[in-house]
Design a protein around this motif. Structure first.
Motif, PDB file in Angstrom:
ATOM      1  N   ALA A 280      42.393  59.369  41.433  1.00  0.00           N
ATOM      2  CA  ALA A 280      42.558  58.445  40.522  1.00  0.00           C
ATOM      3  C   ALA A 280      42.076  57.027  40.882  1.00  0.00           C
ATOM      4  O   ALA A 280      41.462  56.153  40.051  1.00  0.00           O
ATOM      5  CB  ALA A 280      43.957  58.219  40.156  1.00  0.00           C
ATOM      6  N   LEU A 281      41.701  57.053  42.292  1.00  0.00           N
ATOM      7  CA  LEU A 281      41.189  55.676  42.616  1.00  0.00           C
ATOM      8  C   LEU A 281      39.795  55.484  42.409  1.00  0.00           C
ATOM      9  O   LEU A 281      38.981  54.561  42.486  1.00  0.00           O
ATOM     10  CB  LEU A 281      41.513  55.341  44.114  1.00  0.00           C
ATOM     11  CG  LEU A 281      42.967  54.992  44.365  1.00  0.00           C
ATOM     12  CD1 LEU A 281      43.240  55.029  45.990  1.00  0.00           C
ATOM     13  CD2 LEU A 281      43.236  53.526  43.770  1.00  0.00           C
ATOM     14  N   GLY A 282      39.125  56.665  42.544  1.00  0.00           N
ATOM     15  CA  GLY A 282      37.465  56.870  42.273  1.00  0.00           C
ATOM     16  C   GLY A 282      36.772  56.858  43.607  1.00  0.00           C
ATOM     17  O   GLY A 282      37.445  56.505  44.613  1.00  0.00           O
ATOM     18  N   THR A 283      35.325  56.940  43.299  1.00  0.00           N
ATOM     19  CA  THR A 283      34.775  56.815  44.625  1.00  0.00           C
ATOM     20  C   THR A 283      34.361  55.291  44.727  1.00  0.00           C
ATOM     21  O   THR A 283      34.817  54.404  43.953  1.00  0.00           O
ATOM     22  CB  THR A 283      33.380  57.620  44.478  1.00  0.00           C
ATOM     23  OG1 THR A 283      32.902  57.192  43.335  1.00  0.00           O
ATOM     24  CG2 THR A 283      33.984  58.943  44.607  1.00  0.00           C
ATOM     25  N   SER A 284      33.731  55.262  45.949  1.00  0.00           N
ATOM     26  CA  SER A 284      33.339  53.234  46.062  1.00  0.00           C
ATOM     27  C   SER A 284      32.080  53.101  46.168  1.00  0.00           C
ATOM     28  O   SER A 284      31.390  52.299  45.473  1.00  0.00           O
ATOM     29  CB  SER A 284      34.197  52.836  47.383  1.00  0.00           C
ATOM     30  OG  SER A 284      34.059  51.610  47.592  1.00  0.00           O
ATOM     31  N   CYS A 285      31.181  54.024  47.217  1.00  0.00           N
ATOM     32  CA  CYS A 285      29.943  53.736  47.597  1.00  0.00           C
ATOM     33  C   CYS A 285      29.178  53.604  46.340  1.00  0.00           C
ATOM     34  O   CYS A 285      29.097  54.462  45.732  1.00  0.00           O
ATOM     35  CB  CYS A 285      29.231  54.246  48.801  1.00  0.00           C
ATOM     36  SG  CYS A 285      27.581  54.306  48.949  1.00  0.00           S
ATOM     37  N   ALA A 330      35.075  49.384  27.283  1.00  0.00           N
ATOM     38  CA  ALA A 330      35.155  48.235  26.566  1.00  0.00           C
ATOM     39  C   ALA A 330      35.773  47.156  27.431  1.00  0.00           C
ATOM     40  O   ALA A 330      35.357  45.692  27.015  1.00  0.00           O
ATOM     41  CB  ALA A 330      36.425  48.544  25.538  1.00  0.00           C
ATOM     42  N   ALA A 331      36.391  47.217  28.526  1.00  0.00           N
ATOM     43  CA  ALA A 331      37.088  46.105  29.317  1.00  0.00           C
ATOM     44  C   ALA A 331      36.129  45.423  30.134  1.00  0.00           C
ATOM     45  O   ALA A 331      36.227  44.104  30.491  1.00  0.00           O
ATOM     46  CB  ALA A 331      38.069  46.833  30.276  1.00  0.00           C
ATOM     47  N   PRO A 390      38.914  51.247  47.342  1.00  0.00           N
ATOM     48  CA  PRO A 390      37.540  51.083  46.843  1.00  0.00           C
ATOM     49  C   PRO A 390      37.507  49.817  46.213  1.00  0.00           C
ATOM     50  O   PRO A 390      38.218  49.192  45.955  1.00  0.00           O
ATOM     51  CB  PRO A 390      37.322  52.370  45.853  1.00  0.00           C
ATOM     52  CG  PRO A 390      38.876  52.709  45.439  1.00  0.00           C
ATOM     53  CD  PRO A 390      39.642  52.096  46.876  1.00  0.00           C
ATOM     54  N   ILE A 391      35.913  49.336  45.949  1.00  0.00           N
ATOM     55  CA  ILE A 391      35.940  48.425  45.118  1.00  0.00           C
ATOM     56  C   ILE A 391      36.355  48.258  43.886  1.00  0.00           C
ATOM     57  O   ILE A 391      36.753  49.385  43.429  1.00  0.00           O
ATOM     58  CB  ILE A 391      34.313  48.243  45.259  1.00  0.00           C
ATOM     59  CG1 ILE A 391      33.587  49.162  44.160  1.00  0.00           C
ATOM     60  CG2 ILE A 391      33.764  47.915  46.492  1.00  0.00           C
ATOM     61  CD1 ILE A 391      32.016  48.919  43.973  1.00  0.00           C
ATOM     62  N   GLU A 392      36.700  47.059  43.183  1.00  0.00           N
ATOM     63  CA  GLU A 392      37.295  46.966  42.096  1.00  0.00           C
ATOM     64  C   GLU A 392      36.547  47.616  40.920  1.00  0.00           C
ATOM     65  O   GLU A 392      35.018  47.733  40.832  1.00  0.00           O
ATOM     66  CB  GLU A 392      37.430  45.360  41.443  1.00  0.00           C
ATOM     67  CG  GLU A 392      38.201  44.709  42.634  1.00  0.00           C
ATOM     68  CD  GLU A 392      39.755  45.151  42.388  1.00  0.00           C
ATOM     69  OE1 GLU A 392      40.079  45.414  41.279  1.00  0.00           O
ATOM     70  OE2 GLU A 392      40.426  45.229  43.249  1.00  0.00           O
ATOM     71  N   GLU A 393      37.142  47.998  39.806  1.00  0.00           N
ATOM     72  CA  GLU A 393      36.382  48.635  38.830  1.00  0.00           C
ATOM     73  C   GLU A 393      35.436  47.867  37.986  1.00  0.00           C
ATOM     74  O   GLU A 393      34.487  48.313  37.683  1.00  0.00           O
ATOM     75  CB  GLU A 393      37.640  49.298  37.769  1.00  0.00           C
ATOM     76  CG  GLU A 393      38.096  50.562  38.202  1.00  0.00           C
ATOM     77  CD  GLU A 393      38.765  51.027  37.065  1.00  0.00           C
ATOM     78  OE1 GLU A 393      38.903  50.755  35.912  1.00  0.00           O
ATOM     79  OE2 GLU A 393      39.090  52.574  37.307  1.00  0.00           O
ATOM     80  N   SER A 394      35.914  46.659  37.818  1.00  0.00           N
ATOM     81  CA  SER A 394      34.745  45.638  37.358  1.00  0.00           C
ATOM     82  C   SER A 394      33.330  45.701  38.141  1.00  0.00           C
ATOM     83  O   SER A 394      32.363  45.555  37.514  1.00  0.00           O
ATOM     84  CB  SER A 394      35.287  44.408  37.350  1.00  0.00           C
ATOM     85  OG  SER A 394      35.587  43.911  38.758  1.00  0.00           O
ATOM     86  N   GLU A 395      33.395  45.929  39.447  1.00  0.00           N
ATOM     87  CA  GLU A 395      32.287  45.799  40.290  1.00  0.00           C
ATOM     88  C   GLU A 395      31.505  47.431  40.137  1.00  0.00           C
ATOM     89  O   GLU A 395      30.376  47.310  40.017  1.00  0.00           O
ATOM     90  CB  GLU A 395      32.719  45.626  41.603  1.00  0.00           C
ATOM     91  CG  GLU A 395      32.834  44.182  41.959  1.00  0.00           C
ATOM     92  CD  GLU A 395      31.515  43.298  41.963  1.00  0.00           C
ATOM     93  OE1 GLU A 395      30.748  43.441  42.337  1.00  0.00           O
ATOM     94  OE2 GLU A 395      32.070  42.226  40.933  1.00  0.00           O
ATOM     95  N   LYS A 396      32.327  48.230  40.157  1.00  0.00           N
ATOM     96  CA  LYS A 396      31.598  49.700  39.562  1.00  0.00           C
ATOM     97  C   LYS A 396      30.815  49.675  38.345  1.00  0.00           C
ATOM     98  O   LYS A 396      29.982  50.116  38.281  1.00  0.00           O
ATOM     99  CB  LYS A 396      32.864  50.529  39.597  1.00  0.00           C
ATOM    100  CG  LYS A 396      33.574  51.012  40.980  1.00  0.00           C
ATOM    101  CD  LYS A 396      34.530  51.996  40.773  1.00  0.00           C
ATOM    102  CE  LYS A 396      35.446  52.215  42.173  1.00  0.00           C
ATOM    103  NZ  LYS A 396      36.402  53.388  41.985  1.00  0.00           N
TER     104      LYS A 396
END
Length: 679
Positions: A280-285, A330-331, A390-396
């Motif tokens: 659920a946290l997702g990937t980062s790189c 949307a966010a 991992p990095i924030e979703e906004s950065e993703k």
């Protein structure tokens, strides 16, 4: 300029680094070298940098894949840099720093290589380095692992400012041989190509040892009861049963090709207690989530549940996934963000069974799966010594919907007409079937080459480009079990099947009184019964996928007008021809189109004619066998010989996208035989 000693050394280093997946993932990272060359205009010396350009892969990098830039002009860009809010503008400025014609387009990482004061620079995405980069206390762990020889650089999106940051870090830390980039990867440098490579490998291997020695056992937690991997045969049978439904989940926005992975790494991750939290946290790189999407879809049921229950739950989870992805878009979207590209998952994880990954073609799907395996390794390393963060979703989102990424996508060539489609052709090891397989592959389809002769099938699949383009299956179309196995192999190789060509055939030319029941049964078993079995299995897959599909029967002119001495063959072909009509009527509600092709006189390159049919028909007509093609041509309206490629062209015409509203049609490919005109 790729033949310069510095460029030659760079290519050799890149190939060595790229050959080992522990060092970097496919198409991930970039390398550079600086050196002096002669300016062809002034005759004086000019300082240049050779750097891997946009796209490409280190392991297979060529001189054409390098961008060559003038260092003085590149470094002069610091004087006009407008700041981080407008750093994307600098990518276009790189074009004004290029030296000479040709070469690759400079990538976003060009500044990192050019601004760092070192003759040689490597930027890589090793699992061990990213594990430290994505640990909650990565900065502390980096210092503990390397002391002051490798420096921590906080997360920053790739670009000009990151290049300035790394240059400043190197200048402030003279003992440093490289850095760990938070949430991203590593960068190393050296005075020589050998030293740079040595420093890169030192960082990667030291991080590997640190994680192994410092890491706690079972970082993913204990095995969940009931989530253990199924035995291999049962696991792959379950995967094949689920594959068409999973492909439907991944293809609601646009058809996708699939790849299946049931490696130990994947199965162990999915058996462990922490896999739902970590997935659920997702990937980062950035290289990871650009290919795997922000997070995978995870089936939250053990492998023991009935298939229909698993399918129903997949559909529920898919609806939720699409809602969550739309909310994510949307966010974070701004008025100038590119439009949402689709809300389907690229990775679907099924505990006890394995991982399904998807993309626009097989290679993209396979690489997406490889990247998620990288992500699993990263999560394991980070959890072993810390907590995966991992990095924030906004950065993703900023990277996923980056204007530069969008521009890269728009530069991609237009997809071929059959891109994203999976074809299965029976009797494809030779003759007409081989020509059809070749044409469908050339038009972008992934092809399953099915043939009774497994060696022939394998040779054709290899000719078409190997596993990312085509796979071979040995299949006797009279055997239900072998047909089922062929389709299982197809869905495990490519995710599903969209286009099936019933081409397998045989012919025995005899008068009625010489035709035995065995002759009759053999030809009907292969062409009538075999086509029925293949079409039935194809329909099961296509209906489950909900993507429509195409069934094409290679029938014959003899289906509507028979020549002498071939009662069994012509009757079997008439059976096939009527199957087209019957199935077109039955399967239309599922968007499955069923059409036929009626060839005649295909002598050259035909497997049937080479197997004795040619000699028999030549005897019937009283012409030499080598003149049979000419004989058939002269009795046609167009006076032209029909070749296997002409039949393949008709199959493509029926399936290539223009005849979207055509079903139940038989297309003559006979150069004009008036007696066989359809009425």
């Amino acid at each position: 300029m790729a033949d310069h000693p510095a460029a030659d050394a760079l290519l050799a280093r890149s190939h060595r680094l790229g050959a080992d997946p522990r060092n970097t993932n496919y198409a991930g990272g970039n390398t550079s070298a600086k050196g002096t060359a002669t300016d062809p205009v002034t005759g004086g010396d000019v300082e240049l940098m050779w750097v891997k350009g946009s796209g490409g892969d280190l392991g297979t990098l060529t001189g054409a894949g390098l961008a060559v830039l003038r260092l003085d002009r590149l470094r002069a860009l610091t004087d006009v840099y407008p700041g981080v809010d407008r750093e994307d503008e600098m990518v276009a400025a790189f074009d004004y720093c290029l030296h000479g014609k040709g070469g690759a387009a400079p990538s976003i990482d060009t500044a990192m290589h050019g601004l760092v004061e070192a003759p040689h620079v490597d930027h890589l995405h090793p699992d061990s380095g990213i594990a430290l980069a994505c640990a909650a206390d990565g900065e502390k762990l980096t210092a503990e692992c390397f002391g002051d020889t490798v420096v921590w650089v906080p997360w920053r999106r790739p670009g000009f400012q990151l290049g300035l940051d790394i240059a400043a870090v190197k200048e402030a830390n003279p003992r440093a041989v490289g850095c760990v980039l938070g949430g991203h990867g590593i960068t190393a440098w050296g005075d020589t190509s050998e030293e740079c490579e040595r420093n890169s490998l030192h960082i990667i291997r030291t991080a590997e040892r640190f994680l192994a020695e410092r890491g706690r056992p079972e970082p993913f937690g204990p095995v969940l009861d009931g989530y253990e991997p199924l035995p291999e045969a049962q696991r792959r049978e379950r995967a094949a049963a689920l594959a068409p439904y999973v492909r439907a989940v991944a293809s609601q926005d646009r058809p996708q090709v699939g790849h299946f992975d049931d490696s130990e790494t994947v199965l162990d991750f999915l058996a462990r207690a922490e896999h739902p939290r970590l997935a659920a946290l997702g990937t980062s790189c950035p290289d990871h989530f650009l290919r795997t999407k922000v997070r995978p879809l995870v089936l939250d049921l053990p492998p023991s549940v009935p298939t229909d229950e698993a399918v129903a739950r997949l559909e529920e989870l898919h609806a939720a996934y699409r809602e969550e992805y739309a909310a994510y878009y949307a966010a974070h979207a701004t008025p100038d963000s590119p439009a949402m590209r689709g809300a389907d998952p690229a990775i679907v994880l099924v505990p006890g069974v394995g991982m399904f990954s998807f993309g626009k073609d097989k290679q993209t799907a396979r690489v997406a799966g490889e990247f998620y395996v990288n992500a699993i390794n990263v999560m394991r390393g980070a959890e072993a010594v810390s907590t995966y963060a991992p990095i924030e979703e906004s950065e993703k989102f900023r990277i996923e919907y980056w204007a530069l990424e969008e521009a890269k996508l728009r530069r991609m060539p237009e997809p071929k007409p059959l891109a994203g489609r999976v074809a299965l052709v029976t009797g494809a090891g030779s003759g007409i079937g081989k020509a059809i397989a070749r044409r469908l592959a050339a038009e972008g389809a992934c092809v399953v080459v099915a043939d009774l002769n497994g060696d022939n099938a394998a040779a054709v699949a290899e000719e078409l480009g190997g596993p990312d383009k085509a796979v071979a299956v040995r299949a006797d179309v009279t055997s239900e079990e072998q047909i089922e196995e062929a389709f299982r192999a197809a869905v495990l190789a490519f995710g599903g099947v969209d286009l099936v060509v019933n081409n397998a055939g045989i012919s025995i030319s005899k008068p009625l009184l010489e035709t035995s029941a065995k002759d009759w049964d053999l030809q009907h078993d292969i062409m009538a019964r075999g086509s029925f079995l293949v079409s039935r299995e194809a329909a099961r897959v296509m209906i489950a996928q909900r993507l429509g599909g195409d069934l094409v029967y290679i029938a014959s002119k003899n289906a509507v007008f028979a020549g002498p001495n071939n009662i069994a063959y012509s009757a079997a072909k008439a059976d096939q021809a009527h199957q087209v009509r019957l199935l077109a009527a039955e399967l239309g509600e599922h968007g499955i189109r069923v059409n036929g092709v009626n060839p005649d006189g295909v002598v050259r390159g035909s497997g049937i004619f080479a197997g004795g049919w040619g000699a028999q028909r030549a005897a019937v007509y009283g012409v030499p066998e080598e003149k049979l093609g000419e004989f058939y041509a002269q009795r046609t309206l167009l006076k032209r010989e029909v070749l296997p490629d002409h039949v393949a062209a008709a199959v493509f015409a029926l399936t290539g996208g223009d005849l979207t509203h055509t079903t139940g049609l038989h297309v003559p490919v006979d150069a004009g035989v008036a007696a066989a005109f359809l009425r």
